[in-house]
Scaffold this active site. Sequence first.
Site, PDB file in Angstrom:
ATOM      1  N   ASP A  85       3.162  -0.291  -2.328  1.00 33.55           N
ATOM      2  CA  ASP A  85       4.546  -0.745  -2.526  1.00 33.55           C
ATOM      3  C   ASP A  85       4.932  -1.080  -3.966  1.00 33.55           C
ATOM      4  O   ASP A  85       4.161  -1.731  -4.676  1.00 33.55           O
ATOM      5  CB  ASP A  85       4.794  -2.034  -1.732  1.00 33.55           C
ATOM      6  CG  ASP A  85       4.216  -2.018  -0.348  1.00 33.55           C
ATOM      7  OD1 ASP A  85       3.744  -0.980   0.118  1.00 33.55           O
ATOM      8  OD2 ASP A  85       4.230  -3.091   0.285  1.00 33.55           O
ATOM      9  N   GLU A 261       8.294  -4.866   7.608  1.00 32.85           N
ATOM     10  CA  GLU A 261       7.678  -5.212   6.324  1.00 32.85           C
ATOM     11  C   GLU A 261       8.727  -5.114   5.219  1.00 32.85           C
ATOM     12  O   GLU A 261       9.786  -4.498   5.387  1.00 32.85           O
ATOM     13  CB  GLU A 261       6.512  -4.267   5.995  1.00 32.85           C
ATOM     14  CG  GLU A 261       5.363  -4.367   7.001  1.00 32.85           C
ATOM     15  CD  GLU A 261       4.149  -3.509   6.616  1.00 32.85           C
ATOM     16  OE1 GLU A 261       3.036  -4.013   6.718  1.00 32.85           O
ATOM     17  OE2 GLU A 261       4.331  -2.343   6.213  1.00 32.85           O
TER      18      GLU A 261
HETATM   19  C1  FRU Z   1       3.596  -2.466   3.100  1.00 31.53           C
HETATM   20  C2  FRU Z   1       2.479  -3.493   3.074  1.00 31.53           C
HETATM   21  C3  FRU Z   1       3.051  -4.887   2.901  1.00 31.53           C
HETATM   22  C4  FRU Z   1       1.905  -5.626   2.276  1.00 31.53           C
HETATM   23  C5  FRU Z   1       1.287  -4.578   1.401  1.00 31.53           C
HETATM   24  C6  FRU Z   1      -0.218  -4.694   1.242  1.00 31.53           C
HETATM   25  O1  FRU Z   1       3.190  -1.204   2.740  1.00 31.53           O
HETATM   26  O2  FRU Z   1       1.719  -3.388   4.255  1.00 31.53           O
HETATM   27  O3  FRU Z   1       3.521  -5.468   4.084  1.00 31.53           O
HETATM   28  O4  FRU Z   1       2.316  -6.744   1.550  1.00 31.53           O
HETATM   29  O5  FRU Z   1       1.606  -3.327   1.965  1.00 31.53           O
HETATM   30  O6  FRU Z   1      -0.666  -3.845   0.232  1.00 31.53           O
END
Ligand code: FRU
Length: 596
Positions: A85, A261
């Site tokens: 992300d 998310e």
């Molecule tokens: C989304 C996610 C988030 C988390 C991160 C971990 O892709 O699963 O929810 O904070 O990636 O790398």
Amino acid sequence: MIFPSVALATALASIGAGVVNAQTTPASGSATAASSKASTAASSTATSSTYSESDVPTGIPLPGNYAGLLRPQVHYSPPVGFMNDPNGMFVDQEGLYHLYYQYNPTEEVAGNVHWGHATSEDLYTWTNQPIALFPGAPGEGIFSGSAVIDVNNTSGFFPNQTNGVVAVYTLNTAEKQTQEIAYSYDNGYSFIKYSGNPVIDSNTTQFRDPKVIWYAPTERWVMVVAYPVDFKVGIFSSPDLKNWTAESNVTHYGITGLQYECPNMVELPVVSENSSLPSTLWALQISINPGAPLGGSIAQYFLGTFNGTHFEALDSTTRLTDFAKDNYAGQYFYNIPADQDQVSINWASNWQYTNIVPTAQEGFRSSMSVPRGHYIADLERVGLSLISYPYNISSIVGNELASNSSLGNGTVVVDYSGVESGALYFEANITNLGDASSLSGTLNFTFLSSATGEYVSGGTFISSGDVWLNRGHTGALSDNPYFTDKFSQTALYDPTIGSWNISGIIDRSIIEVFVNGGVLGATSVFFPTQPLDLMILKVEGVNESATVSVGVWSLRASWLDQADGDGIVSGNVTTAANRTNTTSSVSDSMEALRLF
Ligand code: FRU
């Protein structure tokens, strides 16, 4: 180069070979899988953001080889290791864009999560910076979050400056996920973790991804944060970034999939001649993974009003940000005024296969999307929609490779094997289409490897408004059931506008396609075994009264431009020499992507 009479069939006859090395192992790819790798070294003091494993450098960026066949040239990708992300995105007071990202610097799979960091003046030419946030102990992960500039020192961290940066992130441990903050005196290059962390405690492992904005009417910071398995977005407020009050929840909106998310709450300009609409509206954007309609990951958004504590949707419509499968966890830059188009960057991958894509053979996994400009338009019949277009692309547009303002029904073939970046921007406009009953014809494009016949193709049926993209004839993963290969969506022709427009960016292993200035968008990664180097664009059966104009431009090799002779980019140690400004050759008509 334009060869209107070149038979498309000749070029396409070579298509057919080239599907190799398909992998069929599904990736596990959930949020919790991302914290798997335990770090090996000692933990830091409670307030330091440096720590770390002996093989993760502090204070200098990791070098990376950006010369590989699959390495995008106008998209951000990390020097080495695994990226997911986008995080912490803000524009600083000098106008420099900061992008942080979920980063495993030691392996090309998710895990061991740090915040990588890069900066850019134009959002396409990036300078790799030292890692900004490190886990403090083995088993910790610095999960997704955001960053703000605390101009008025509400936090008390910045008595002597107006450009203090505060990062707000999730600390992930095996026991729980909590929200933490870290502050930076040096404009976001290095951070100190707050000694009073966590600022929001929890007793659950499912509470993450805080996105914070400043809400001026109440003079409060506002956080949206996901309770993923409860399908809930929590809205919190704070006077000082340290003390947070739970204000409300948005639950079970739209498509739940199996987790919510990376929420965003963003105020956007409304561009409409309808004077009964407000000048801005809010979007609540929620990423879903796993369980997206096409499998794995995607993002949805809801339009509505926001009063600092509560979001109210205008209607019960769920809208998706993209019609392919590689656009996830997008984040909007902090510090762009709400009356201007907002800008997002999105992770161009999907948890269903991100851990097995073949870019690992070049030392990295995952790219970001190009920056997307956004505003809200009031579309005919469809109503209010988020528009998504490549933001201010002019800084990286190079030579005009093809241009024809009256192609009519014909074919354009562009051999771009000589383009160093392997990256192109293309646009086709069909105008004077008349009323809906006289629509006819197709516009199709193919990007082909002259060596192997592998290709990516797409196009549109003008009468139905259907738009499609096919990545199924390129190299790896073609047999993987999750690596969906064909996508389509339908846009509605608006006779009051009378035109149809397709534009796109292709960049070695990623293509982004936009319809009618960003009414629809698709982001797709693909992995050829040889470079794609021939573009064929064909218009057929379009009504004689319509005008067809086409343009194709090379894009600059933003990464190779800053690489040494071996393709190695070292990062901010050579910042000044690496930054070059080019004059755009994009014509006014091609630059104007806002159609509404
Ligand atoms: C989304 C996610 C988030 C988390 C991160 C971990 O892709 O699963 O929810 O904070 O990636 O790398």
